[in-house]
Design a protein around this motif. Structure first.
Motif, PDB file in Angstrom:
ATOM      1  N   LYS A  42       0.864  -1.171   0.000  1.00  0.00           N
ATOM      2  CA  LYS A  42       0.000   0.000   0.000  1.00  0.00           C
ATOM      3  C   LYS A  42       0.901   1.220   0.000  1.00  0.00           C
ATOM      4  CE  LYS A  42      -3.943  -2.083   2.276  1.00  0.00           C
ATOM      5  NZ  LYS A  42      -4.854  -2.041   3.400  1.00  0.00           N
ATOM      6  N   SER A  43       0.726   2.043  -1.005  1.00  0.00           N
ATOM      7  CA  SER A  43       1.576   3.209  -1.150  1.00  0.00           C
ATOM      8  C   SER A  43       0.961   4.391  -0.419  1.00  0.00           C
ATOM      9  CB  SER A  43       1.736   3.540  -2.630  1.00  0.00           C
ATOM     10  OG  SER A  43       2.468   4.718  -2.777  1.00  0.00           O
ATOM     11  N   ASP A  44       1.798   5.116   0.295  1.00  0.00           N
ATOM     12  CA  ASP A  44       1.306   6.330   0.940  1.00  0.00           C
ATOM     13  C   ASP A  44       1.608   7.541   0.065  1.00  0.00           C
ATOM     14  OD1 ASP A  44       4.039   6.459   1.251  1.00  0.00           O
ATOM     15  OD2 ASP A  44       3.958   7.268   3.284  1.00  0.00           O
ATOM     16  N   CYS A  45       1.934   7.281  -1.215  1.00  0.00           N
ATOM     17  CA  CYS A  45       2.207   8.362  -2.150  1.00  0.00           C
ATOM     18  C   CYS A  45       0.896   8.985  -2.614  1.00  0.00           C
ATOM     19  CB  CYS A  45       2.964   7.844  -3.371  1.00  0.00           C
ATOM     20  SG  CYS A  45       4.574   7.159  -2.970  1.00  0.00           S
ATOM     21  N   GLY A  46       0.912  10.283  -2.783  1.00  0.00           N
ATOM     22  CA  GLY A  46      -0.272  10.981  -3.276  1.00  0.00           C
ATOM     23  C   GLY A  46      -0.426  10.819  -4.772  1.00  0.00           C
ATOM     24  N   GLU A  47      -1.515  11.354  -5.307  1.00  0.00           N
ATOM     25  CA  GLU A  47      -1.768  11.316  -6.743  1.00  0.00           C
ATOM     26  C   GLU A  47      -0.829  12.285  -7.451  1.00  0.00           C
ATOM     27  OE1 GLU A  47      -4.083   9.488  -8.525  1.00  0.00           O
ATOM     28  OE2 GLU A  47      -4.400   8.394  -6.661  1.00  0.00           O
ATOM     29  N   TRP A  48      -0.506  11.974  -8.692  1.00  0.00           N
ATOM     30  CA  TRP A  48       0.333  12.871  -9.489  1.00  0.00           C
ATOM     31  C   TRP A  48      -0.446  14.136  -9.813  1.00  0.00           C
ATOM     32  CZ3 TRP A  48       5.370  12.464 -10.028  1.00  0.00           C
ATOM     33  CH2 TRP A  48       5.976  11.231  -9.879  1.00  0.00           C
ATOM     34  N   GLN A  49       0.181  15.284  -9.658  1.00  0.00           N
ATOM     35  CA  GLN A  49      -0.380  16.580 -10.031  1.00  0.00           C
ATOM     36  C   GLN A  49       0.455  17.091 -11.196  1.00  0.00           C
ATOM     37  OE1 GLN A  49      -3.158  17.886  -8.477  1.00  0.00           O
ATOM     38  NE2 GLN A  49      -3.140  15.924  -7.391  1.00  0.00           N
ATOM     39  N   TRP A  50      -0.205  17.378 -12.330  1.00  0.00           N
ATOM     40  CA  TRP A  50       0.515  17.738 -13.553  1.00  0.00           C
ATOM     41  C   TRP A  50       0.382  19.216 -13.859  1.00  0.00           C
ATOM     42  CZ3 TRP A  50       3.789  14.350 -15.423  1.00  0.00           C
ATOM     43  CH2 TRP A  50       3.595  13.004 -15.113  1.00  0.00           C
ATOM     44  N   SER A  51       1.482  19.821 -14.306  1.00  0.00           N
ATOM     45  CA  SER A  51       1.453  21.210 -14.759  1.00  0.00           C
ATOM     46  C   SER A  51       0.883  21.234 -16.179  1.00  0.00           C
ATOM     47  CB  SER A  51       2.867  21.786 -14.754  1.00  0.00           C
ATOM     48  OG  SER A  51       3.666  21.147 -15.742  1.00  0.00           O
ATOM     49  N   VAL A  52       0.675  22.435 -16.701  1.00  0.00           N
ATOM     50  CA  VAL A  52       0.188  22.548 -18.072  1.00  0.00           C
ATOM     51  C   VAL A  52       1.302  22.166 -19.033  1.00  0.00           C
ATOM     52  CG1 VAL A  52      -1.521  24.312 -17.554  1.00  0.00           C
ATOM     53  CG2 VAL A  52       0.779  24.990 -18.210  1.00  0.00           C
ATOM     54  N   CYS A  53       0.928  21.788 -20.206  1.00  0.00           N
ATOM     55  CA  CYS A  53       1.890  21.397 -21.243  1.00  0.00           C
ATOM     56  C   CYS A  53       2.584  22.661 -21.762  1.00  0.00           C
ATOM     57  CB  CYS A  53       1.154  20.686 -22.381  1.00  0.00           C
ATOM     58  SG  CYS A  53       2.254  20.029 -23.652  1.00  0.00           S
ATOM     59  N   VAL A  54       3.908  22.626 -21.788  1.00  0.00           N
ATOM     60  CA  VAL A  54       4.687  23.751 -22.289  1.00  0.00           C
ATOM     61  C   VAL A  54       5.351  23.312 -23.590  1.00  0.00           C
ATOM     62  CG1 VAL A  54       6.598  25.323 -21.803  1.00  0.00           C
ATOM     63  CG2 VAL A  54       5.114  24.558 -19.942  1.00  0.00           C
ATOM     64  N   PRO A  55       4.946  23.907 -24.731  1.00  0.00           N
ATOM     65  CA  PRO A  55       5.518  23.507 -26.011  1.00  0.00           C
ATOM     66  C   PRO A  55       7.017  23.794 -26.079  1.00  0.00           C
ATOM     67  CG  PRO A  55       3.555  24.842 -26.325  1.00  0.00           C
ATOM     68  CD  PRO A  55       3.912  24.913 -24.881  1.00  0.00           C
ATOM     69  N   THR A  56       7.744  22.938 -26.776  1.00  0.00           N
ATOM     70  CA  THR A  56       9.182  23.119 -26.935  1.00  0.00           C
ATOM     71  C   THR A  56       9.481  24.331 -27.809  1.00  0.00           C
ATOM     72  OG1 THR A  56       9.419  20.728 -26.782  1.00  0.00           O
ATOM     73  CG2 THR A  56      11.307  21.937 -27.609  1.00  0.00           C
ATOM     74  N   ASN A  57       8.738  24.478 -28.901  1.00  0.00           N
ATOM     75  CA  ASN A  57       8.907  25.619 -29.811  1.00  0.00           C
ATOM     76  C   ASN A  57       7.554  26.244 -30.095  1.00  0.00           C
ATOM     77  OD1 ASN A  57      11.730  25.263 -30.272  1.00  0.00           O
ATOM     78  ND2 ASN A  57      11.242  23.529 -31.615  1.00  0.00           N
ATOM     79  N   GLY A  58       7.466  27.562 -30.044  1.00  0.00           N
ATOM     80  CA  GLY A  58       6.228  28.255 -30.384  1.00  0.00           C
ATOM     81  C   GLY A  58       5.152  28.055 -29.329  1.00  0.00           C
ATOM     82  N   ASP A  59       3.890  28.110 -29.790  1.00  0.00           N
ATOM     83  CA  ASP A  59       2.778  27.985 -28.838  1.00  0.00           C
ATOM     84  C   ASP A  59       1.956  26.725 -29.051  1.00  0.00           C
ATOM     85  OD1 ASP A  59       1.651  28.713 -31.215  1.00  0.00           O
ATOM     86  OD2 ASP A  59       0.446  30.357 -30.422  1.00  0.00           O
TER      87      ASP A  59
END
Length: 157
Positions: A42-59
């Motif tokens: 049983k993991s006591d790790c929380g759920e993953w929280q993800w940031s917004v996607c940041v494009p490598t080039n441009g928008d």
């Protein structure tokens, strides 16, 4: 008589072989049962929280997003994931929000703008998107209707 003794020995040998096989099978099954079952961790790790996607080039296009989670015994608390922002989505409402738009409305003569409303169709990776959005654009050239009368020819005097 000798034949009976020989049959008796064969019967005894077969009987002993059967007992030996049964004993071997029961030992194997008992061995299986005696092994302790693996306990699910049983993991006591929380759920993953993800940031917004940041494009490598441009928008738009390929990019990355950062994920974090908490927990005292977590082996991994941060990671990076590849992501993609479609280039045909309307960026003014957030690059991870896609809307289904209605047809353009009639031109408002007071503002010289026409508007339309869009309903949220899809949000990438639980992005924070508005449920509905409204956009406006200039109406374009406003033309006065031409009179549909007959053409008058001027007579030369």
């Amino acid at each position: 008589m000798q034949q009976q003794q020989q049959q008796g020995r064969m019967f005894t040998a077969a009987f002993l072989a059967l007992i030996f096989l049964l004993a071997a099978m029961s030992t194997t099954e008992a061995g299986k049962k005696e092994k302790p079952e693996k306990k699910a961790k049983k993991s006591d790790c929380g759920e993953w929280q993800w940031s917004v996607c940041v494009p490598t080039n441009g928008d738009c296009g390929l990019g990355t997003r950062e994920g974090t989670r908490t927990g005292a015994e977590c082996k991994q608390t941060t990671k990076t994931q590849k992501c993609k922002i479609p280039c045909n989505w309307k960026k003014q409402f957030g690059a991870e929000c896609k809307y289904q738009f209605q047809a353009w409305g009639e031109c408002d003569l007071n503002t010289a703008l026409k508007t339309r409303t869009g309903s949220l169709k899809r949000a990438l990776h639980n992005a924070d998107c508005q449920k509905t959005v409204t956009i406006s654009k200039p109406c374009g050239k406003l033309t006065k209707p031409k009179p549909q009368g007959k053409f008058h020819l001027l007579k030369a005097a």
